[in-house]
Structures are given as C-alpha cells and as structure tokens.
Scaffold this motif. Sequence first.
Motif, PDB file in Angstrom:
ATOM      1  N   SER A 189      -7.060   3.724   2.381  1.00 37.08           N
ATOM      2  CA  SER A 189      -7.693   4.026   3.656  1.00 37.08           C
ATOM      3  C   SER A 189      -8.118   2.754   4.375  1.00 37.08           C
ATOM      4  CB  SER A 189      -8.895   4.943   3.432  1.00 37.08           C
ATOM      5  OG  SER A 189      -9.575   5.201   4.637  1.00 37.08           O
ATOM      6  N   ARG A 190      -8.745   1.851   3.639  1.00 40.91           N
ATOM      7  CA  ARG A 190      -9.212   0.609   4.258  1.00 40.91           C
ATOM      8  C   ARG A 190      -8.050  -0.277   4.699  1.00 40.91           C
ATOM      9  NH1 ARG A 190     -14.716  -0.290   3.293  1.00 40.91           N
ATOM     10  NH2 ARG A 190     -15.657   1.215   1.847  1.00 40.91           N
ATOM     11  N   ARG A 191      -6.959  -0.221   3.954  1.00 43.32           N
ATOM     12  CA  ARG A 191      -5.803  -1.054   4.279  1.00 43.32           C
ATOM     13  C   ARG A 191      -4.872  -0.387   5.292  1.00 43.32           C
ATOM     14  NH1 ARG A 191      -5.061  -4.803  -0.264  1.00 43.32           N
ATOM     15  NH2 ARG A 191      -6.890  -4.548  -1.617  1.00 43.32           N
ATOM     16  N   LYS A 192      -5.140   0.917   5.560  1.00 39.23           N
ATOM     17  CA  LYS A 192      -4.339   1.674   6.524  1.00 39.23           C
ATOM     18  C   LYS A 192      -2.871   1.752   6.102  1.00 39.23           C
ATOM     19  CE  LYS A 192      -7.341   0.776  10.508  1.00 39.23           C
ATOM     20  NZ  LYS A 192      -8.475   0.363   9.677  1.00 39.23           N
ATOM     21  N   VAL A 193      -2.670   2.101   4.827  1.00 36.12           N
ATOM     22  CA  VAL A 193      -1.312   2.212   4.293  1.00 36.12           C
ATOM     23  C   VAL A 193      -1.164   3.513   3.519  1.00 36.12           C
ATOM     24  CG1 VAL A 193      -0.978  -0.293   4.154  1.00 36.12           C
ATOM     25  CG2 VAL A 193      -1.895   0.949   2.166  1.00 36.12           C
ATOM     26  N   GLU A 194       0.065   3.795   3.134  1.00 37.93           N
ATOM     27  CA  GLU A 194       0.387   4.976   2.348  1.00 37.93           C
ATOM     28  C   GLU A 194      -0.114   4.815   0.911  1.00 37.93           C
ATOM     29  OE1 GLU A 194       4.489   7.449   1.621  1.00 37.93           O
ATOM     30  OE2 GLU A 194       4.546   5.282   1.189  1.00 37.93           O
ATOM     31  N   LEU A 195      -0.450   5.936   0.296  1.00 31.74           N
ATOM     32  CA  LEU A 195      -0.778   5.959  -1.121  1.00 31.74           C
ATOM     33  C   LEU A 195       0.367   6.629  -1.872  1.00 31.74           C
ATOM     34  CD1 LEU A 195      -2.870   5.547  -3.438  1.00 31.74           C
ATOM     35  CD2 LEU A 195      -3.582   7.903  -3.019  1.00 31.74           C
ATOM     36  N   VAL A 196       0.851   5.975  -2.913  1.00 30.87           N
ATOM     37  CA  VAL A 196       1.876   6.544  -3.779  1.00 30.87           C
ATOM     38  C   VAL A 196       1.205   6.940  -5.089  1.00 30.87           C
ATOM     39  CG1 VAL A 196       4.029   6.145  -5.025  1.00 30.87           C
ATOM     40  CG2 VAL A 196       3.700   5.150  -2.742  1.00 30.87           C
ATOM     41  N   ALA A 197       1.193   8.237  -5.395  1.00 31.84           N
ATOM     42  CA  ALA A 197       0.592   8.745  -6.626  1.00 31.84           C
ATOM     43  C   ALA A 197       1.718   9.088  -7.594  1.00 31.84           C
ATOM     44  CB  ALA A 197      -0.263   9.981  -6.335  1.00 31.84           C
TER      45      ALA A 197
END
Length: 301
Positions: A189-197
């Motif tokens: 969220s802070r980096r404004k990027v996608e999260l890959v789980a």
Amino acid sequence: MTDKKGRPTEHRPRPVLAAVDGSANSYQAAAWAAAEAALHHLPLHILTSGALQTGFGPGMSLGEADLEWLRVDAERVVGEAERVARAAVPDEDLTITTEVAFELAAPLLIERSPTAEILVVGSRGLGAFQRGLLGSVSRAVAQHAHCPVAVIHGIAAIDPVSAALPVLVGVDGTANSVPAVELAFDEASRRKVELVALHAFSDSSALDLPAFGWEMGRQSAEADLAETLAGYAERYPDVPVRRIVVADRPVRSLVDEAASAQLVVVGSHGRGGFSGMLLGSTSTALLHSVEIPTIVVRSRR
C-alpha cells in the motif's frame, strides 16, 4: 536534523534501526532503511559497533591509541552511512540519528530490537568472503530479534524500475504467516504496487502428484489462501492482489517469483514450525537464495 548521539528513547516513535559495519552491503542496507523510514514517516537510527567482533571486548587487550582508532573509524562508518541514507531520500524530511556502541554487534542488535519498528541489516558484512554467504550477524538477528528483520542482499532495490515491481509474500495457510501477510499488505500500500500472494501447498514437485491429488490439493490451497487474505481487500482497497497457488516446494517457488519482485516477506517459520522455533527452513533458505530485500516477520515477543 541529525543527532550524532541520538539513541532512541521510550517516548519517541519506534525507529527504523539500520546496522552498518563499513561494508558495501551494509551501506545498501542503510539506503533501503532510509527509504523504508520515509515510507512509514519514522525516524532512522543508524548504529555500528566499534568493538572487535571476536567474542572479546576491545578493552581486553587494546590500548588507548587502538581504542581511539576504533572509535574514529566507527564514527567514519556511521557518517558514511548517513550520507548514503540522505542520498537515497534527498527530498524527504527524514530524521536521522547515529550511534557508535562498543558491544558485540549481534547481542547489541537483539537487545535493541524490541524498541525498533524494523531492524535492517546487510546479508553479509566485512567478514563474509563467499557470494551468497549469510553473515553471522544477519543470521543471528533473523533468528532472535523481537521485531521484523529486513535482510538486504546485493541491491537495495529502491531505483525507479525496482520500485514499480510488486511485493511478494509467502502464505502457508497457517497462523504463522498472518503477521507476514499483514506487513506485506502495508508495504504494498505504501509503495503503491501490486501484492503477489504465493501459496505453495506441497513439499515436493507437482510431477510427483497424481492428477486427482493435484486437483484436490489446489482446491484446498486456494480456499486456505482466500481465508488468509479475507478482510485485507477492505482494509487495503488500493492494493491489487495476484494470487498464485503452486504444487511445489515453497523455497523454489518464492525464489522464482522473487526475480520479478522488489521485496519478499515471509513468516519466521512455516507450516512445519512450532511456536518456539527460531527460524523455519523456508525463511532460512530464502535468506541464502534471493537477491532482493527480504523481511522475516514474527509476532513481537
């Protein structure tokens, strides 16, 4: 503003704590720590030990001149680390403090870890001689620290190209990975990027599973992953999530996916671990294998 003797105190917010030793790898850690502190609007505290890292304090055999040389050299190290940190986030209103201590590095950092938001170390220091070797200090703090530990490898991954890559989190379907998932969402969220789980539900290759075993395992793994991620979409609506379920060894899957990520986040121990375990096999292997920053997360003790 920089306070050269700014040891954190209880009434201040928990800082990002960066350990440096004069190696190039530790300066990469200082740069990453500065960017992390800026993202979280936290102060950065840079710490080095002027003690001989041999199991004996410098006062045991060194004279005044030698001790003074160690002190001057340690001040040089934290000064250079501060310069690197400032260069990493030149436009940020970042508070940086530095400190020189004369205690053995590993126990000192473990002692300080309860008062740090995150502890940042290089993967190998001046004593490491083999590429990929995990240094004794980084290994010790990853095992024993009371806060998340970020281990920085060959690159800090804070350049514009790397900064656009996703955050990768390893999910194993147990409560052990929950703190890692929470931290990974916050970082994305802070980096404004996608999260890959990524959820690897087998400790062997998919080729070893019969077709019906793969399908049953996949369905169960997808349900486990959905349950682990439930609620985070509402808390972090700005974070796009890509789910990956594989029938493979967790380490191999995470290493492969890390090639296109900026940060890996894992729990301190996985589905085979237990509450008193220091560091699980997956997190240990990742610290030896990946080239990008890796955060090992456990609940604060």
